[in-house]
Design a protein around this motif. Structure first.
Motif, PDB file in Angstrom:
ATOM      1  N   PRO A  22       0.806  -1.237   0.000  1.00 40.40           N
ATOM      2  CA  PRO A  22       0.000   0.000   0.000  1.00 40.40           C
ATOM      3  C   PRO A  22       0.830   1.273   0.000  1.00 40.40           C
ATOM      4  N   ARG A  23       2.151   1.164   0.202  1.00 38.48           N
ATOM      5  CA  ARG A  23       3.004   2.361   0.194  1.00 38.48           C
ATOM      6  C   ARG A  23       3.285   2.853  -1.219  1.00 38.48           C
ATOM      7  N   LYS A  24       3.077   2.005  -2.221  1.00 39.76           N
ATOM      8  CA  LYS A  24       3.327   2.402  -3.608  1.00 39.76           C
ATOM      9  C   LYS A  24       2.117   3.141  -4.159  1.00 39.76           C
ATOM     10  N   PRO A  25       2.296   4.363  -4.651  1.00 37.53           N
ATOM     11  CA  PRO A  25       1.145   5.130  -5.160  1.00 37.53           C
ATOM     12  C   PRO A  25       0.371   4.410  -6.262  1.00 37.53           C
ATOM     13  N   VAL A  26       1.080   3.736  -7.170  1.00 34.32           N
ATOM     14  CA  VAL A  26       0.396   3.052  -8.270  1.00 34.32           C
ATOM     15  C   VAL A  26      -0.552   1.985  -7.735  1.00 34.32           C
ATOM     16  N   LEU A  27      -0.051   1.141  -6.837  1.00 39.96           N
ATOM     17  CA  LEU A  27      -0.882   0.070  -6.289  1.00 39.96           C
ATOM     18  C   LEU A  27      -1.998   0.621  -5.410  1.00 39.96           C
ATOM     19  N   ARG A  28      -1.678   1.633  -4.621  1.00 41.24           N
ATOM     20  CA  ARG A  28      -2.687   2.197  -3.708  1.00 41.24           C
ATOM     21  C   ARG A  28      -3.835   2.821  -4.489  1.00 41.24           C
ATOM     22  N   ARG A  29      -3.525   3.626  -5.489  1.00 39.03           N
ATOM     23  CA  ARG A  29      -4.589   4.306  -6.238  1.00 39.03           C
ATOM     24  C   ARG A  29      -5.382   3.329  -7.100  1.00 39.03           C
ATOM     25  N   ALA A  30      -4.684   2.372  -7.732  1.00 43.11           N
ATOM     26  CA  ALA A  30      -5.400   1.382  -8.540  1.00 43.11           C
ATOM     27  C   ALA A  30      -6.313   0.536  -7.668  1.00 43.11           C
ATOM     28  N   GLY A  31      -5.818   0.129  -6.498  1.00 39.54           N
ATOM     29  CA  GLY A  31      -6.640  -0.666  -5.595  1.00 39.54           C
ATOM     30  C   GLY A  31      -7.858   0.085  -5.096  1.00 39.54           C
ATOM     31  N   LEU A  32      -7.664   1.330  -4.703  1.00 41.97           N
ATOM     32  CA  LEU A  32      -8.793   2.135  -4.228  1.00 41.97           C
ATOM     33  C   LEU A  32      -9.797   2.401  -5.346  1.00 41.97           C
ATOM     34  N   GLY A  33      -9.293   2.569  -6.584  1.00 41.30           N
ATOM     35  CA  GLY A  33     -10.200   2.759  -7.710  1.00 41.30           C
ATOM     36  C   GLY A  33     -11.086   1.545  -7.937  1.00 41.30           C
ATOM     37  N   LEU A  34     -10.514   0.354  -7.821  1.00 47.31           N
ATOM     38  CA  LEU A  34     -11.301  -0.867  -7.973  1.00 47.31           C
ATOM     39  C   LEU A  34     -12.296  -1.032  -6.828  1.00 47.31           C
ATOM     40  N   LEU A  35     -11.890  -0.698  -5.616  1.00 45.29           N
ATOM     41  CA  LEU A  35     -12.817  -0.780  -4.481  1.00 45.29           C
ATOM     42  C   LEU A  35     -13.968   0.208  -4.651  1.00 45.29           C
ATOM     43  N   ALA A  36     -13.655   1.411  -5.153  1.00 39.90           N
ATOM     44  CA  ALA A  36     -14.712   2.402  -5.389  1.00 39.90           C
ATOM     45  C   ALA A  36     -15.699   1.896  -6.439  1.00 39.90           C
ATOM     46  N   TYR A  37     -15.173   1.239  -7.465  1.00 43.69           N
ATOM     47  CA  TYR A  37     -16.066   0.686  -8.479  1.00 43.69           C
ATOM     48  C   TYR A  37     -16.937  -0.422  -7.890  1.00 43.69           C
ATOM     49  N   GLY A  66      -4.449   9.319 -11.322  1.00 49.38           N
ATOM     50  CA  GLY A  66      -3.260   9.291 -10.477  1.00 49.38           C
ATOM     51  C   GLY A  66      -2.376   8.092 -10.747  1.00 49.38           C
ATOM     52  N   VAL A  67      -2.975   6.945 -11.103  1.00 49.66           N
ATOM     53  CA  VAL A  67      -2.181   5.766 -11.458  1.00 49.66           C
ATOM     54  C   VAL A  67      -1.307   6.059 -12.678  1.00 49.66           C
ATOM     55  N   LEU A  68      -1.901   6.661 -13.705  1.00 49.14           N
ATOM     56  CA  LEU A  68      -1.144   6.957 -14.925  1.00 49.14           C
ATOM     57  C   LEU A  68      -0.021   7.942 -14.655  1.00 49.14           C
ATOM     58  N   VAL A  69      -0.296   8.950 -13.842  1.00 45.35           N
ATOM     59  CA  VAL A  69       0.739   9.932 -13.511  1.00 45.35           C
ATOM     60  C   VAL A  69       1.898   9.253 -12.782  1.00 45.35           C
ATOM     61  N   ALA A  70       1.575   8.342 -11.853  1.00 48.71           N
ATOM     62  CA  ALA A  70       2.624   7.651 -11.099  1.00 48.71           C
ATOM     63  C   ALA A  70       3.428   6.700 -11.981  1.00 48.71           C
ATOM     64  N   LEU A  71       2.866   6.251 -13.097  1.00 46.91           N
ATOM     65  CA  LEU A  71       3.588   5.360 -14.000  1.00 46.91           C
ATOM     66  C   LEU A  71       4.566   6.097 -14.909  1.00 46.91           C
ATOM     67  N   LEU A 165     -14.984  -5.020 -16.501  1.00 40.74           N
ATOM     68  CA  LEU A 165     -14.015  -5.853 -17.196  1.00 40.74           C
ATOM     69  C   LEU A 165     -12.787  -5.034 -17.595  1.00 40.74           C
ATOM     70  N   ASP A 166     -13.023  -3.794 -18.066  1.00 43.01           N
ATOM     71  CA  ASP A 166     -11.891  -2.917 -18.398  1.00 43.01           C
ATOM     72  C   ASP A 166     -11.049  -2.630 -17.163  1.00 43.01           C
ATOM     73  N   LEU A 167     -11.721  -2.370 -16.040  1.00 45.64           N
ATOM     74  CA  LEU A 167     -10.994  -2.075 -14.812  1.00 45.64           C
ATOM     75  C   LEU A 167     -10.187  -3.274 -14.335  1.00 45.64           C
ATOM     76  N   LEU A 168     -10.768  -4.470 -14.442  1.00 50.47           N
ATOM     77  CA  LEU A 168     -10.044  -5.674 -14.032  1.00 50.47           C
ATOM     78  C   LEU A 168      -8.816  -5.880 -14.915  1.00 50.47           C
ATOM     79  N   LEU A 169      -8.942  -5.600 -16.201  1.00 51.62           N
ATOM     80  CA  LEU A 169      -7.794  -5.700 -17.101  1.00 51.62           C
ATOM     81  C   LEU A 169      -6.723  -4.688 -16.719  1.00 51.62           C
ATOM     82  N   LEU A 170      -7.153  -3.483 -16.385  1.00 53.02           N
ATOM     83  CA  LEU A 170      -6.202  -2.460 -15.942  1.00 53.02           C
ATOM     84  C   LEU A 170      -5.507  -2.876 -14.654  1.00 53.02           C
ATOM     85  N   GLY A 171      -6.288  -3.372 -13.704  1.00 53.68           N
ATOM     86  CA  GLY A 171      -5.701  -3.815 -12.441  1.00 53.68           C
ATOM     87  C   GLY A 171      -4.716  -4.950 -12.641  1.00 53.68           C
ATOM     88  N   GLY A 172      -5.045  -5.881 -13.543  1.00 50.45           N
ATOM     89  CA  GLY A 172      -4.125  -6.969 -13.838  1.00 50.45           C
ATOM     90  C   GLY A 172      -2.830  -6.456 -14.448  1.00 50.45           C
TER      91      GLY A 172
END
Length: 425
Positions: A22-37, A66-71, A165-172
């Protein structure tokens, strides 16, 4: 039922990404985005205010920007701008969409802005770039059309499942990119987590689902809650166990530490890549060494490091008569890293500021001692006098970018000492 399945997948993958680190911004924001969905899917109930659903449906686009910016390569400046300007503005627009729905379509605009930046600086994404871009375009277009109400004539459940499905692909994609960055395998770890989480969710959720189908449709929200709870308990089992240990074994810190190390190492085993060092060039070996140094204090992370397969570690374990086990290899790698760092230390004293000290200072005090000169979480009272002198010097004399460059150069020196010819097993 399709909504519940999509909810379960989104909830599982969101927690899986958060549990990775959870300390990594990419993982934290992507995870929270999926939970919000997932919450948006659960809130799509006839007896709930539709405005809550719209706001929740906006949040994945806000967070994935934010995920894209962190990448992006060298994201520090843009990331601060996103967090201080784009994120609060997008969040305000998302909240305002509860009063005026057409505003909801605006939250996807920063997503396309971040995607345009990613297209210009694609080097960091590697082989998964095409999949990531395609999924992002589908997600952004689909979210925008749904939020603006242009697709209201189509089945709502099908639309939401398609966006999911798009979000799951992004998360993967994010999980695979992070695993590559860590030098880990991921397929077995993800499959195991999905199977166990899915099994537990079906075990408990099917009972509520049957009652909702046969008795009372208003139990749909309870069904989502039971599925979420079952998945959460499985995916976050390690932090939950650690929290229980703090209370049950509060008077036995050594026992807590041992239990934590065993859990972390056990969790790391599925992420170890087979023959991880064969064919690795010097640049990649230096990157893996830098990654191992950054995990110096975490045996669980070290256990999944490809460097545990170094022949020198096998030789050291054999010479000491220690059984060859994952925890032993992680411990030996930690000791080997410390010995190599110590050899960088000049002979004149415990600390110095001349040029010959910079590589040792950059690795020893930052990774081994845990001094974080640019973080407010560093507590001066918890470090020894020598480390306090080093901390003051870093803060006053060494810019963050300079320290980063010193660490990169020092990691190459350490890697050169560790590097030996590696043949396939």
């Amino acid at each position: 039922m399709l909504t519940v399945v999509a909810f379960g997948f989104a909830w599982w993958l969101g927690l899986y990404l958060l549990a990775r680190d959870p300390r990594k911004p990419v993982l934290r924001r992507a995870g929270l985005g999926l939970l919000a969905y997932g919450l948006a899917l659960a809130a799509d109930q006839p007896f709930l205010d539709d405005r809550v659903h719209v706001v929740l449906l906006c949040l994945p686009a806000v967070l994935w920007t934010g995920v894209l910016v962190a990448l992006l390569p060298e994201p520090a400046g843009l990331d601060r701008r996103w967090f201080r300007v784009v994120f609060p503005a997008s969040l305000a627009v998302a909240l305002a969409s509860a009063l005026f729905r057409p505003l909801a379509g605006l939250v996807v605009l920063p997503l396309f802005w971040a995607l345009a930046l990613l297209l210009r600086r694609r080097a960091r994404i590697g082989t998964g770039f095409g999949v990531l871009v395609a999924a992002l375009l589908l997600f952004g277009l689909g979210s925008g059309l749904v939020l603006l109400g242009f697709l209201d004539d189509l089945p709502r459940t099908l639309l939401l499942a398609g966006i999911g499905l798009d979000l799951l692909l992004l998360g993967g994609c994010v999980a695979v990119l992070d695993a590559f960055d860590e030098g880990e395998a991921i397929r077995r770890d993800m499959v195991w987590s999905l199977l166990v989480a899915g099994g537990v969710a079906v075990l408990f959720g099917s009972q509520v689902g049957l009652a909702a189908l046969l008795v009372d449709r208003s139990l749909d929200l309870l069904l989502h809650g039971v599925v979420a709870a079952a998945i959460t308990v499985q995916v976050l089992a390690r932090p939950i166990n650690a929290l229980a240990d703090r209370f049950a074994f509060r008077d036995a810190p050594d026992l807590r530490q041992e239990r934590t190390e065993l859990r972390e190492v056990a969790a790391a085993l599925p992420r170890r890549a087979p023959a991880p060092l064969f064919g690795v060039d010097d640049a990649e070996f230096a990157r893996l060494t830098r990654r191992a140094l950054s995990h110096y204090g975490d045996l669980g992370k070290l256990a999944s490091s490809p460097l545990t397969a170094l022949p020198v570690i096998t030789d050291r374990l054999t010479a000491r008569g220690v059984p060859d086990a994952p925890l032993a290899r992680a411990t030996e790698l930690k000791a080997l890293l410390l010995e190599t760092i110590t050899r960088l230390k000049p002979a004149d004293g415990d600390f110095g500021t001349s040029e010959e000290w910079r590589h040792y200072n950059a690795l020893y005090f930052y990774y081994v001692v845990g001094v974080r000169p640019y973080s407010v979480r560093t507590k001066v009272t918890e470090i020894d006098p020598v480390a306090r002198r080093a901390l003051a010097w870093f803060v006053d004399q060494v810019p963050e970018r300079t320290l980063h460059n010193w660490q990169a150069a020092a990691a190459k020196i350490v890697a050169a000492e560790l590097r030996v010819p590696v043949s396939p097993s």
